[in-house]
Design a protein around this motif. Sequence first.
Motif, mmCIF file in Angstrom:
data_model
loop_
_atom_site.group_PDB
_atom_site.id
_atom_site.type_symbol
_atom_site.label_atom_id
_atom_site.label_comp_id
_atom_site.label_asym_id
_atom_site.label_seq_id
_atom_site.Cartn_x
_atom_site.Cartn_y
_atom_site.Cartn_z
ATOM 1 N N GLU A 1 0.837 -1.206 0.000
ATOM 2 C CA GLU A 1 0.000 0.000 0.000
ATOM 3 C C GLU A 1 0.874 1.260 0.000
ATOM 4 O O GLU A 1 0.606 2.214 -0.731
ATOM 5 N N SER B 1 1.260 4.152 -3.176
ATOM 6 C CA SER B 1 1.044 5.567 -2.878
ATOM 7 C C SER B 1 2.310 6.377 -3.133
ATOM 8 O O SER B 1 2.264 7.480 -3.694
ATOM 9 N N THR C 1 3.079 9.395 -6.080
ATOM 10 C CA THR C 1 3.315 10.755 -5.598
ATOM 11 C C THR C 1 4.696 11.282 -5.952
ATOM 12 O O THR C 1 4.867 12.473 -6.219
ATOM 13 N N LEU D 1 0.824 11.568 1.778
ATOM 14 C CA LEU D 1 0.534 10.614 0.703
ATOM 15 C C LEU D 1 -0.938 10.213 0.750
ATOM 16 O O LEU D 1 -1.573 10.261 1.811
ATOM 17 N N HIS E 1 -2.608 7.465 0.783
ATOM 18 C CA HIS E 1 -3.098 6.292 1.515
ATOM 19 C C HIS E 1 -3.218 6.543 3.022
ATOM 20 O O HIS E 1 -3.637 5.638 3.755
#
Length: 412
Positions: A130, A134, A138, A269, A271
């Motif tokens: 995860e 992310s 980014t 970020l 997430h």
Amino acid sequence: MMMFYVNDQFYTVEDIEKQFELYESLSHLRECNNRRVAICTVDIFQYIALCLYIRQKGGSVVPIHPATPQEGTMRLASSAGSHLLLFQSIDSCIELSNHSNNQEGVLVQMSSGTTGAPKCIERTWSSVEEELDSYVKTLPVDSLTNSVVACPVTHSYGFICGVLACIRRGAKPVIITNSNPKYILKKLKEYPKHILYAAPALLYTLSQLLPIDQQFDRVMTSGTMMPHSWLTSLREKSRQVLQQYGCSESGCVAIHPNVEDPKEMGYPLPHVKVTAGDKQTPSEIIIEMSTQTIYTKDLGYIEDNVLSFLARMDDTINVAGLNVYPQEVENVLMDDPRIVEAVVYKKQDNLSGERVCAQYVSSEPIDHMELREWCRKFLAPYQVPMEFVFVHEIEKLPNGKVSRKKLGGIPV
């Protein structure tokens, strides 16, 4: 495609596949799906391949810095609940526990130990995935930019952000274990499109040694705030200076794409949800993830969606009810051209509760009254150190960070 360099050696997908076949022939690795494997090896290719294999099998990894001696390695591996220890060789397998578990595979990280005894922190491979998704979405870097990783890959900064994220975006990471600054600069010249992952002190050293006809493409700093003077030097010699923020429990949670002020950690970020105070009333930085909420014990604020970090809450110095943030005082000291390095910390004081103290390394002797007068030009009276201590070298922890508590004689 999974390809990477370790110093001057290039490794291909086929090299990784051959290692996987070798691991399958060894029962202690083939059956690692419910086991926790501690790895300590100077062979970084072997280390990366083992991590990828154990993750694929659903097992757990405990990375240990390759310079750790065997007795220390066994102590760390045992404290992390490891079943097996691979010390310097896949054939040197030390059985620590024969009890398997049915938990999801995890990556184990040890906290830095700057605010107390290091803690064993577990992150599931799914949470690492995860973070990777992310992070790659980014990070303002394309697939033609090599990550040059000049920091330990036994830590999540080097392993997840430096190596795995680079592979995820289709580039080839260059892992450097040779700590000679001239070698690092030579490798950077070989990869003109690069993002250099390193600790602030190394980045500053490299900026001072950079030939006049050479420029950094991009550099990433993390782990501890960089003094203003160091950042200024780095910005002058880089096309782009980035900074990221996170903690052992969460990994990276914020990236700044073009940092001008060291305290600005960047944009959260997607997430995670990050909350903190505002500029007038800073408060604890709190990270909300899909599976947990992390109270960081970091003091900061958010303004225009940019997260800023001021200090560890435990490091903030309370002088008669007024807060002093060590970094602000350190920046002033570092602006004196004779100061090479400085660290500010607190000691108990009978009158004010706590007092501001400073250790420094300098290129020549400095009268402490002169230092005090210098600080008074830029700081409020309560921020000026009451005690200055000249040292030839500031004591650091094995991870390169400073324990302000230890310097102040406060139990950790």
